[in-house]
Design an enzyme around this catalytic site. Structure first.
Site, PDB file in Angstrom:
ATOM      1  N   HIS A  58      81.907 134.520  82.181  1.00  0.00           N
ATOM      2  CA  HIS A  58      82.241 133.573  83.249  1.00  0.00           C
ATOM      3  C   HIS A  58      81.057 132.684  83.630  1.00  0.00           C
ATOM      4  O   HIS A  58      81.212 131.741  84.395  1.00  0.00           O
ATOM      5  CB  HIS A  58      82.738 134.330  84.485  1.00  0.00           C
ATOM      6  N   ASP A  88      85.184 128.928  82.245  1.00  0.00           N
ATOM      7  CA  ASP A  88      86.022 129.074  83.434  1.00  0.00           C
ATOM      8  C   ASP A  88      87.375 129.666  83.057  1.00  0.00           C
ATOM      9  O   ASP A  88      87.813 129.574  81.901  1.00  0.00           O
ATOM     10  CB  ASP A  88      86.230 127.713  84.109  1.00  0.00           C
TER      11      ASP A  88
END
Length: 573
Positions: A546, A550
């Protein structure tokens, strides 16, 4: 003939080293590959072996002096002439050289005369899957012999664990016949014999971990009788000298002719305190249950040396006995009895897998997304084509290739999923190198299909089966398990609905394939009418970092994979 001993280059960005200790004095005899002196650089501490046998004639640089790489620090008289123990002149310790072209630095020899060069580093050549061990033939009163050494199976591999010997002392062995089996942090391999003859001597038993270029056995190449001797204990990492410099965060790449570094310096944080120590020190601390934050460091910048940790261990029992017992409410609890069962040590591969997985969880911000895919069309295509495909191409037709082909197309659309993190930068890779996880009886390995975007369906299928077969028979070359940019793992082959796999560093994503099962689902026709139908359903997951990917991008990537599979129209070749 005199042999110059020079300061080796221990990595691409290292241009100088500090001599922390001489292990021999002028006038003393030294054998080839016997530790001669210790050095410390900003990346590693290491014992440097002698490039030749003879008498240490002259020491040119004192302990504590910092000199540039390729500087002559001593002279060895190969003819055994008397030593000249003149006072060595310390080299300047301040000036760093301008970075020279890397090819020239890497090619710098450890010693000048060709006859006394240190044993070369062996890496697996491209045409052959496994590198043969280095062989050096000698002759004497007992006949010709050949040394068998631990080969170097890749640039960043400095040691290997001998997992099995295929021959016993006294048994005959043919050239290129498998002689022993090793395990490294990159690959497991069977090592062929460098010569034909009789196995005279095994110096390290199965289970020993030894540094590359170490002699592990000796062959009698003229049929002399075996004279087995007691095998030596496994080589322990070199003790870090006390004057190491502060660590740089990345481990070094070794120069082509330099000996393998023994200790890589690392800065870690313990209880909010920045601590400099080497892997050996951390290993000792772990074995004795010691918190490194409690150990005073006497090295440069507060670095904890091997002597520091050993001194702390020596003092600890007396201090523990003198210390008053901590007050407790009621009776102190007795130590818990171990649970019944068998205790076995982890294999070398198991240790490496454990280390890599923990490192990855600590490095990447792991998030997982799961997508449902209707595989009915792919199942029908495979059922229809698999027999003719095998007859036409001489290879099986597996579901994994369908998923790999879909993933490659999705990676073209979303190149961030094919990237990697380098510090605070993101590297977008030019090629798509797909790693396919292969389950083995003794662990897991991930061979890599290089430039998968250039292969059609048939090329991918052949590559997948070839790499998987050679992984199971330990025939992979080191470069075939390196350089991956994206990984696919298939727990569905064992019936799992889906998995949440851990990212293989330094990649930023890994795709998991679940099992394909028939399920009742609601389908909508072109006119909008709904009905219940039996469909082949599979769940695919994406574990992603992450920090750079995204959730929306991960979902779009999985959707692209699903659409490619659900609308499959690619010829199989």
């Amino acid at each position: 003939m005199p042999t110059d001993v020079v300061m080796p280059q221990m990595g691409e960005s290292i241009f100088e080293g500090t001599i922390t200790k001489w292990l021999k004095k002028p006038g003393e005899k030294v054998n080839r590959d016997e530790p001669l002196f210790e050095i410390s650089t900003d990346k590693v501490d290491a014992e440097i072996p002698s490039p030749a046998s003879g008498v240490l004639k002259e020491v040119k640089v004192n302990e504590g002096a910092t000199v540039q790489v390729n500087t002559v620090v001593a002279v060895i008289d190969g003819d055994g002439a008397g030593a000249t123990a003149s006072a060595p002149a310390p080299a300047p310790a301040s000036a760093k050289p301008a970075p020279a072209p890397q090819a020239a630095s890497a090619a710098a020899p450890v010693s000048k005369p060709a006859a006394t060069q240190a044993a070369p580093v062996v890496t697996a050549p491209s045409p052959a899957p496994i590198a043969a061990p280095i062989a050096s033939a000698t002759s004497g009163g007992t006949g010709a012999t050949t040394d068998v050494v631990m080969p170097q199976m890749g640039e960043s591999i400095f040691e290997g664990t001998i997992t099995k010997w295929f021959k016993k002392p006294g048994e005959k062995v043919q050239r290129d016949e498998p002689l022993f089996e090793i395990s490294t942090d990159k690959v497991d391999a069977e090592i062929p014999s460098p010569a034909a003859g009789v196995l005279q001597d095994i110096k390290f038993p199965a289970g020993s971990t030894v540094q590359v270029n170490t002699v592990v056995a000796r062959l009698g190449t003229d049929g002399v009788a075996a004279t087995p001797s007691a095998p030596a204990a496994a080589v322990a990492p070199a003790a870090p000298p006390p004057a190491a410099k502060p660590a740089a965060p990345a481990p070094p790449a070794p120069a082509a002719a330099a000996p393998a570094p023994a200790e890589v310096e690392e800065e870690v944080e313990v209880e909010g305190k920045r601590i400099h120590s080497s892997p050996l020190v951390r290993k000792i601390a772990k074995e004795h249950g010691i918190n490194l934050a409690q150990v005073p460091g006497t090295g440069l910048g507060g670095r904890i040396t091997k002597d520091d940790i050993l001194a702390f261990i020596e003092k600890r029992p007396a201090a523990a006995a003198a210390a008053p017992a901590a007050p407790t409410a009621g009776k102190p609890a007795a130590p818990a009895a171990p649970l019944p069962g068998e205790v076995v040590p982890m294999s070398a591969m198991r240790k490496i897998i454990a280390q890599r997985m923990v490192e990855s969880k600590r490095t990447s911000a792991h998030v997982h997304s799961v997508y449902e895919v209707d595989m009915t069309r792919v199942v029908a295509v495979r059922e229809k084509e698999k027999r003719s495909f095998e007859q036409r191409n001489g290879t099986r037709l597996t579901f994994t290739t369908f998923f790999a082909r879909a993933a490659v197309e999705a990676l073209r659309q979303f190149p961030i999923v094919n990237a990697s993190v380098e510090g605070e930068n993101i590297r977008y890779h030019r090629n798509i190198n797909v790693g396919i996880a292969v389950a083995l009886d003794w662990g897991l390995i991930v061979p890599v299909i290089k430039s998968a975007e250039e292969k059609n369906f048939l090329g991918l299928q052949r590559s997948i089966l070839d790499l998987a077969d050679r992984a199971r028979t330990k025939k992979l070359a080191p470069e075939e398990v390196q350089g991956g940019t994206f990984t696919i793992t298939n727990p569905g082959s064992f019936g799992q609905m889906f998995g949440l796999p851990i990212i293989l560093q330094p990649q930023v994503a890994i795709m998991g394939i679940g099992s394909i099962k028939k399920q009742p689902v609601v389908v909508t026709d072109d006119s909008g009418g709904d009905s219940i139908a039996i469909r082949a359903i599979c769940h695919i997951s994406l574990g992603y970092d992450h920090r750079v990917i995204d959730g929306a991008v991960a979902d779009q990537f999985l959707r692209a994979v699903a659409q490619y599979l659900e609308k499959w129209n690619e010829p199989l070749g």
